[in-house]
Structure formats: C-alpha cells, structure tokens
Enzyme design. Structure first.
Site, PDB file in Angstrom:
ATOM      1  N   GLN A   1      -4.515  -9.155   1.099  1.00 60.77           N
ATOM      2  CA  GLN A   1      -4.458  -7.788   1.594  1.00 60.77           C
ATOM      3  C   GLN A   1      -5.824  -7.367   2.116  1.00 60.77           C
ATOM      4  O   GLN A   1      -6.862  -7.689   1.523  1.00 60.77           O
ATOM      5  CB  GLN A   1      -4.024  -6.834   0.474  1.00 60.77           C
ATOM      6  CG  GLN A   1      -2.614  -7.086  -0.021  1.00 60.77           C
ATOM      7  CD  GLN A   1      -2.552  -8.041  -1.199  1.00 60.77           C
ATOM      8  OE1 GLN A   1      -3.425  -8.893  -1.368  1.00 60.77           O
ATOM      9  NE2 GLN A   1      -1.524  -7.902  -2.031  1.00 60.77           N
TER      10      GLN A   1
ATOM     11  N   GLN B   1      -2.281  -7.773   6.856  1.00 63.87           N
ATOM     12  CA  GLN B   1      -1.512  -7.199   5.747  1.00 63.87           C
ATOM     13  C   GLN B   1      -2.197  -5.933   5.243  1.00 63.87           C
ATOM     14  O   GLN B   1      -3.408  -5.926   4.983  1.00 63.87           O
ATOM     15  CB  GLN B   1      -1.389  -8.214   4.598  1.00 63.87           C
ATOM     16  CG  GLN B   1      -0.505  -7.712   3.454  1.00 63.87           C
ATOM     17  CD  GLN B   1      -0.248  -8.786   2.404  1.00 63.87           C
ATOM     18  OE1 GLN B   1      -0.650  -9.932   2.564  1.00 63.87           O
ATOM     19  NE2 GLN B   1       0.437  -8.416   1.339  1.00 63.87           N
ATOM     20  N   ASP B   2      -1.417  -4.845   5.134  1.00 60.71           N
ATOM     21  CA  ASP B   2      -1.905  -3.582   4.563  1.00 60.71           C
ATOM     22  C   ASP B   2      -2.944  -2.889   5.454  1.00 60.71           C
ATOM     23  O   ASP B   2      -3.963  -2.398   4.962  1.00 60.71           O
ATOM     24  CB  ASP B   2      -2.499  -3.802   3.167  1.00 60.71           C
ATOM     25  CG  ASP B   2      -1.452  -4.220   2.144  1.00 60.71           C
ATOM     26  OD1 ASP B   2      -0.271  -4.317   2.513  1.00 60.71           O
ATOM     27  OD2 ASP B   2      -1.823  -4.468   0.986  1.00 60.71           O
TER      28      ASP B   2
ATOM     29  N   ASP C   1       3.812  -5.020   5.307  1.00 62.83           N
ATOM     30  CA  ASP C   1       3.597  -3.713   4.670  1.00 62.83           C
ATOM     31  C   ASP C   1       2.380  -3.015   5.274  1.00 62.83           C
ATOM     32  O   ASP C   1       1.580  -2.405   4.562  1.00 62.83           O
ATOM     33  CB  ASP C   1       3.382  -3.870   3.156  1.00 62.83           C
ATOM     34  CG  ASP C   1       4.533  -4.573   2.462  1.00 62.83           C
ATOM     35  OD1 ASP C   1       5.658  -4.527   2.977  1.00 62.83           O
ATOM     36  OD2 ASP C   1       4.296  -5.184   1.394  1.00 62.83           O
TER      37      ASP C   1
ATOM     38  N   ARG D   1      10.459  -1.567   3.292  1.00 60.15           N
ATOM     39  CA  ARG D   1      10.944  -1.862   1.941  1.00 60.15           C
ATOM     40  C   ARG D   1      10.246  -0.893   0.983  1.00 60.15           C
ATOM     41  O   ARG D   1       9.110  -0.464   1.231  1.00 60.15           O
ATOM     42  CB  ARG D   1      10.678  -3.311   1.554  1.00 60.15           C
ATOM     43  CG  ARG D   1       9.216  -3.740   1.555  1.00 60.15           C
ATOM     44  CD  ARG D   1       9.076  -5.174   1.065  1.00 60.15           C
ATOM     45  NE  ARG D   1       7.689  -5.632   1.110  1.00 60.15           N
ATOM     46  CZ  ARG D   1       7.276  -6.772   0.548  1.00 60.15           C
ATOM     47  NH1 ARG D   1       8.134  -7.559  -0.100  1.00 60.15           N
ATOM     48  NH2 ARG D   1       6.007  -7.131   0.631  1.00 60.15           N
TER      49      ARG D   1
END
Length: 315
Positions: A129, A151-152, A175, A231
């Site tokens: 992340q 990511q992130d 995400d 999600r």
C-alpha cells in the site's frame, strides 16, 4: 510598460500571477520564491487564520512529504501547471514495516484547505500500500488536480469530514479510493491500472453519504478487463456512481462483498443513469440497486454536505 502589457495579457488569458506578499507565499525549486519546498511554506503560515493565504507553487518536482497540520485553516495551495507541478514521494507499507497510514505523500489535517492545479504522487514500486493523499480535515477542496499511485492512492481518513473533488484525475490499482469520509467526485477521470477494485469505502452506519461519483469517466489501462466498482472495507460502506461513463472492463456484477456474505445486508451500493458498455445492470448483484428519481432530490450538494453545517464547496 512591458510589465503592464504582461499583466493585461495574463488577465485576458486567465493565467494566474502571484508574488510573495502578506497573503501569498511563492515556492520555487530554483530559489526564485520565498521557499524552495512546499513544507517550508506551509510551516510559515499562521495558526487558525480567518483570512485566506495562497501558497503558489511554481513548476517543478518537489520530492517531499507534506503535512498540513490541524491548526492551519483557509489555505490554498495552487500549482503553476497541473501536470508539471508535482509533489512526490515513494514510501510504501513494507518499508521498515511502516504500514499503510504513514506512507502518504501529502497529509491534510487542517480544515478549509484547497488544492488547485497540482499533482500529488506516490511513485513507490508496487510492493505494498502506498498513499498519495491522506485527508483528515473537513471542508477540503481539490480542483483540477492529479493523484497518481497504485494501491490506496487516496485515503479519506476521518468520518464526517467533507471533501470535494472537481475536474481531477485519479489513478490506481486496488482500493485506490478508500476510507470513511463523505466525498463528492464531480467531472473526474478515474483510471484503473489493474484488474481489481476502485473503491473501499468504510462509511459509518450513522452517516448518510459516503462516496458519490457524479458525471465521472471511468477508464482503464490496456489489458484491464475485470474491475469492480467497489468492495466494503466496513459493513455500511456507501458508494454511488451516477451519470458516469463505465467501460466494458467493469464486471457485470459490478460490486464485491469482500468475501463476507453479511456485508450484502448492510453495504449501500448504488447507481443512477450510468452509461457505456459497463453500465448494464441486468447482471448486477441484487444487493446493489438503482436509485429512484425521488431519491435524487436528496442528492443536492447542500444535502450531501450538511453534516456539521451548511458548507457548500461551490461558494
């Protein structure tokens, strides 16, 4: 005379002109401004100001971690050129076990902060992340900015805080927009770099709105063909895509329950009049739904952001 002509041309062409002064701080890597780093300029601002201070950042690459502390308010950080004014760093979660929440390039703790015409990037290798923008403050605006990462990319870290993104470009892998805040993304480009998930909201149960994407264009890198809209990081995640363009890389089912069947009873996953090859709701999970026209009446900017007061980011 030349200076007068230049100012007139800048006004006609809507080119921002800034000089160091009581309410303006110029940052330039070449030393032509008051400071050479964005963090130095931020730290020079007075606490709890009731007037606006502009930090104008000239074109250049600023490799630094920037924190806008909680005691600063009413600051505008404006880049000279969105694509060529870049704040960047390369921390990721697996460096010395730092974890996700210390990886930020820019962390905004203060309230009433605006960013314009600037790029915020985490260019770490894809080894964990890596947050580009971490927000904790309320009444934050991001206008015509780029957020680059994997990511992130964007972490909206505090419940009941309000964020407004307008005409921004946001990219990532997994995400890459996540957290508990209430955030409206208006006319933005959301770019998916990998088969994965766009959002991971963690909206609290008692908060009416989480992430709202309005008139955004969702795009994907070459070879990407299996993307979920979101999600639930927490059970009551709220995410709405409305009047957005969805490409054929969006999976027919649209949403994922994060491997927890019980999330299907609580997650608030919504759509409204999206279009494009990925917008067909015939195969969507039945626990997501299309909102009605009557529900649209509650989705004015005033309604979305009426959490603590009647803040309107358009004013």
């Amino acid at each position: 005379m030349k200076k007068i002509i230049l100012l007139i041309l800048c006004a006609i062409l809507s080119v921002p002109t800034f000089a160091d002064g009581a309410d303006t701080i110029v940052v330039a890597r070449d030393g032509s401004g008051k400071f050479r780093t964005v963090q130095e300029a931020v730290e020079s601002a007075r606490a709890f100001m009731d007037y606006t201070v502009t930090i104008f950042v000239k074109k250049g690459v600023y490799k630094e971690k920037v924190i806008v502390p909680s005691w600063l308010e009413n600051i505008e950080i404006i880049g000279e050129d969105r694509d060529n004014t870049i704040i960047t760093y390369d921390d990721h979660a697996n460096i010395n076990k730092m974890g996700t929440f210390r990886t930020y390039t820019v962390k905004v703790e203060g309230n009433g902060i605006t960013f314009r015409n600037i790029t915020i990037e985490n260019n770490a290798a894809q080894l964990g992340q890596a947050v580009a923008l971490h927000t904790e403050g309320d009444r934050l605006k991001f206008i015509n900015c780029r957020f680059l990462g994997n990511q992130d990319t964007i972490y909206t870290g505090t419940p009941k805080t309000r964020l407004y993104f307008k005409d921004c470009y946001i990219e990532g892998t997994t995400d890459f927009i996540f957290g508990p805040s209430t955030a409206l993304f208006n006319d933005c480009v959301i770019h998916c770099k990998r088969n994965s998930y766009i959002t991971a909201a963690s909206t609290p149960k008692d908060v009416k709105y989480g992430y709202i994407f309005r008139k955004c264009k969702i795009t994907a890198a070459e070879g990407v063909n299996k993307v979920y809209l979101g999600r639930p990081w927490r059970p009551y995640a709220y995410t709405l895509f409305m009047e957005c363009e969805l490409g054929n890389f969006i999976l027919p089912e649209g949403w994922h329950n994060w491997g927890k069947k019980e999330n299907e009873q609580t997650a608030r996953y919504l759509e409204y009049k999206n279009y494009g090859a990925g917008a067909d709701r015939k195969a969507r999970h039945q626990w997501s739904r299309e909102i009605s026209k009557s529900e649209m009446k509650d989705l004015s900017i005033g309604s979305i952001f009426s959490v603590n007061d009647n803040w309107n980011p358009l004013n």
